[in-house]
Design a protein around this motif. Structure first.
Motif, PDB file in Angstrom:
ATOM      1  N   ARG A   1       0.440  -0.521 -17.867  1.00 12.09           N
ATOM      2  CA  ARG A   1       0.706   0.339 -19.486  1.00 12.09           C
ATOM      3  C   ARG A   1      -0.111  -0.079 -20.377  1.00 12.09           C
ATOM      4  O   ARG A   1      -0.191   0.514 -21.531  1.00 12.09           O
ATOM      5  CB  ARG A   1       2.056   0.643 -19.499  1.00 12.09           C
ATOM      6  CG  ARG A   1       2.760   1.372 -18.331  1.00 12.09           C
ATOM      7  CD  ARG A   1       4.158   1.798 -18.483  1.00 12.09           C
ATOM      8  NE  ARG A   1       4.954   2.324 -17.384  1.00 12.09           N
ATOM      9  CZ  ARG A   1       6.153   2.602 -17.548  1.00 12.09           C
ATOM     10  NH1 ARG A   1       6.711   2.908 -18.484  1.00 12.09           N
ATOM     11  NH2 ARG A   1       6.450   2.920 -16.038  1.00 12.09           N
TER      12      ARG A   1
ATOM     13  N   GLY B   1       7.713  -6.922 -11.735  1.00 16.08           N
ATOM     14  CA  GLY B   1       8.718  -7.178 -12.722  1.00 16.08           C
ATOM     15  C   GLY B   1       9.435  -8.451 -12.637  1.00 16.08           C
ATOM     16  O   GLY B   1       8.838  -9.486 -12.025  1.00 16.08           O
TER      17      GLY B   1
ATOM     18  N   THR C   1      -0.092  -1.453  -5.230  1.00 15.89           N
ATOM     19  CA  THR C   1      -0.374  -0.244  -3.909  1.00 15.89           C
ATOM     20  C   THR C   1      -1.702   0.469  -4.060  1.00 15.89           C
ATOM     21  O   THR C   1      -2.354   0.597  -3.076  1.00 15.89           O
ATOM     22  CB  THR C   1       0.655   0.549  -4.101  1.00 15.89           C
ATOM     23  OG1 THR C   1       0.902   1.067  -5.517  1.00 15.89           O
ATOM     24  CG2 THR C   1       1.924   0.032  -3.782  1.00 15.89           C
TER      25      THR C   1
ATOM     26  N   SER D   1      10.903  -3.241  -7.008  1.00 14.50           N
ATOM     27  CA  SER D   1      11.948  -2.057  -7.253  1.00 14.50           C
ATOM     28  C   SER D   1      11.793  -1.344  -5.857  1.00 14.50           C
ATOM     29  O   SER D   1      11.054  -1.444  -4.923  1.00 14.50           O
ATOM     30  CB  SER D   1      11.481  -1.044  -8.129  1.00 14.50           C
ATOM     31  OG  SER D   1      10.117  -0.288  -7.806  1.00 14.50           O
TER      32      SER D   1
HETATM   33  P1  A2P Z   1       3.881   1.933 -13.598  1.00 11.47           P
HETATM   34  O1  A2P Z   1       3.797   1.405 -15.080  1.00 11.47           O
HETATM   35  O2  A2P Z   1       2.794   2.569 -13.174  1.00 11.47           O
HETATM   36  O3  A2P Z   1       5.336   2.615 -13.297  1.00 11.47           O
HETATM   37  P2  A2P Z   1       9.287  -1.553 -13.856  1.00 11.47           P
HETATM   38  O4  A2P Z   1       9.207  -2.446 -15.193  1.00 11.47           O
HETATM   39  O5  A2P Z   1       9.662  -0.068 -14.076  1.00 11.47           O
HETATM   40  O6  A2P Z   1       9.911  -2.072 -12.887  1.00 11.47           O
HETATM   41  O7  A2P Z   1       7.914  -1.496 -12.989  1.00 11.47           O
HETATM   42  C1  A2P Z   1       7.082  -2.769 -12.897  1.00 11.47           C
HETATM   43  C2  A2P Z   1       5.677  -2.535 -12.742  1.00 11.47           C
HETATM   44  O8  A2P Z   1       5.752  -1.751 -11.053  1.00 11.47           O
HETATM   45  C3  A2P Z   1       5.003  -1.442 -13.665  1.00 11.47           C
HETATM   46  O9  A2P Z   1       3.875  -1.818 -13.588  1.00 11.47           O
HETATM   47  C4  A2P Z   1       5.202  -0.134 -12.744  1.00 11.47           C
HETATM   48  O10 A2P Z   1       3.922   0.741 -12.637  1.00 11.47           O
HETATM   49  C5  A2P Z   1       4.789  -0.851 -11.126  1.00 11.47           C
HETATM   50  N1  A2P Z   1       5.409   0.128 -10.033  1.00 11.47           N
HETATM   51  C6  A2P Z   1       6.729   0.783 -10.054  1.00 11.47           C
HETATM   52  N2  A2P Z   1       6.893   1.645  -8.932  1.00 11.47           N
HETATM   53  C7  A2P Z   1       6.011   1.306  -8.302  1.00 11.47           C
HETATM   54  C8  A2P Z   1       5.422   1.795  -6.905  1.00 11.47           C
HETATM   55  N3  A2P Z   1       6.379   2.350  -6.304  1.00 11.47           N
HETATM   56  N4  A2P Z   1       4.185   1.291  -6.442  1.00 11.47           N
HETATM   57  C9  A2P Z   1       3.487   0.361  -7.353  1.00 11.47           C
HETATM   58  N5  A2P Z   1       4.008   0.087  -8.453  1.00 11.47           N
HETATM   59  C10 A2P Z   1       4.945   0.272  -8.924  1.00 11.47           C
END
Ligand code: A2P
Length: 282
Positions: free
Chosen positions: A208, A138, A218, A247
């Motif tokens: 998504r 993000g 990851t 995040s």
């Molecule tokens: P996902 O769609 O599987 O939640 P956001 O827009 O909610 O901040 O998320 C940005 C990206 O980071 C999304 O593609 C999300 O995947 C991914 N993401 C969120 N949490 C994790 C995590 N714990 N480990 C790896 N990727 C993550």
């Protein structure tokens, strides 16, 4: 007002002046969740590429006292340390106290910027290495938008792997355009060097929406797909370094993977093999 005119309380209050005000010079909306903007830079502000500052707006007047307080949040500076202006990349949270307002800023508006830069996503916090991984999700791309425009990044490493994971393809646009611009803009080529820019390996993924590479980074680290795609060996603390911004959950998951691979977390006071910072979220 002449020099003799006394400055009374009333005069001072009549003209509200925003503390630490900077002027918005450009705004670009990428999606209904993401936008970037640039503001004037205080002449005295020195910072290291990758650091963050507190920025914000005046909050609503208190319903009883009418007093307004600044509403500030930590934002990574997305522009490099040599830039005349400051750039920021932000999420828009519909009910977020700051971003619900900040998303409406226009050229010529003022924002508050506290000129006290801090942060750990800086070269000083990393030990020397060969390959630098920049892992982002993000708006966590922001500090890397700064570091990718910083000559020191290329002096310190032979290869720079920039990963960016977003939900949808459109959310990758800011990062993709920035990297395309680095490689096509005459000024950037001259500043950073064509050979240095060839060190960047951009690795965007979505989770998504269908795109050429899907999956959380990851997962792609854990199953080895990232390294197979890049044609490089698995993480090695002797040569690999990493900077992480996303995040809280993302940061914790990556931290565990880095530590599992034998990399130690660094700080300004004690450089290490990887460094982490939480992206601004709302
Ligand atoms: P996902 O769609 O599987 O939640 P956001 O827009 O909610 O901040 O998320 C940005 C990206 O980071 C999304 O593609 C999300 O995947 C991914 N993401 C969120 N949490 C994790 C995590 N714990 N480990 C790896 N990727 C993550």
């Amino acid at each position: 007002m002449t020099e003799q005119t006394p400055v009374t309380e009333t005069t001072a209050k009549a003209v509200p002046v925003l503390p630490d005000a900077q002027t918005v010079t450009s705004v670009k909306h990428y999606t209904d969740r993401l936008f970037a903007f640039r503001v004037s830079r205080p002449a005295s502000l020195r910072f290291r590429s990758g650091e963050f500052v507190m920025i914000g707006l005046m909050g609503d007047p208190h319903p009883e006292t009418g007093k307004q307080r600044p509403l500030l949040r930590a934002y990574s500076i997305a522009s490099p340390s040599w830039d005349d202006e400051l750039e920021f990349y932000s999420i828009k949270v519909p009910d977020g106290p700051l971003t619900s307002k900040l998303q409406h800023i226009k050229v010529g508006d003022q924002i508050i910027l506290k000129p006290k830069p801090v942060g750990t996503l800086v070269h000083d916090a990393l030990l020397p290495g060969t390959r630098l991984y920049l892992f982002s999700t993000g708006t966590g791309f922001a500090p890397f938008a700064s570091l990718l425009r910083e000559p020191e990044t290329y002096e310190n490493f032979d290869e720079i792997v920039m990963t960016h994971t977003c939900r949808d393809v459109d959310e990758l646009t800011y990062g993709r355009e920035l990297i395309e611009n680095l490689k096509s803009d005459e000024m950037m080529i001259e500043l950073l060097g064509e050979e240095n820019l060839a060190k960047i390996r951009y690795y965007p993924t979505t989770t998504r929406e269908q795109s050429p590479k899907m999956g959380r980074i990851t997962t792609l680290i854990e199953n080895g797909e990232l390294f197979a795609d890049l044609g490089v060996p698995a993480l090695d603390p002797a040569v690999d370094r990493a900077m992480v911004c996303g995040s809280l959950a993302f940061n914790l998951d990556i931290k565990a993977l880095m530590e599992k691979a034998g990399l130690n977390e660094g700080a300004n006071s004690e450089p290490g093999e990887f460094v982490i910072e939480k992206a601004f979220v709302g």
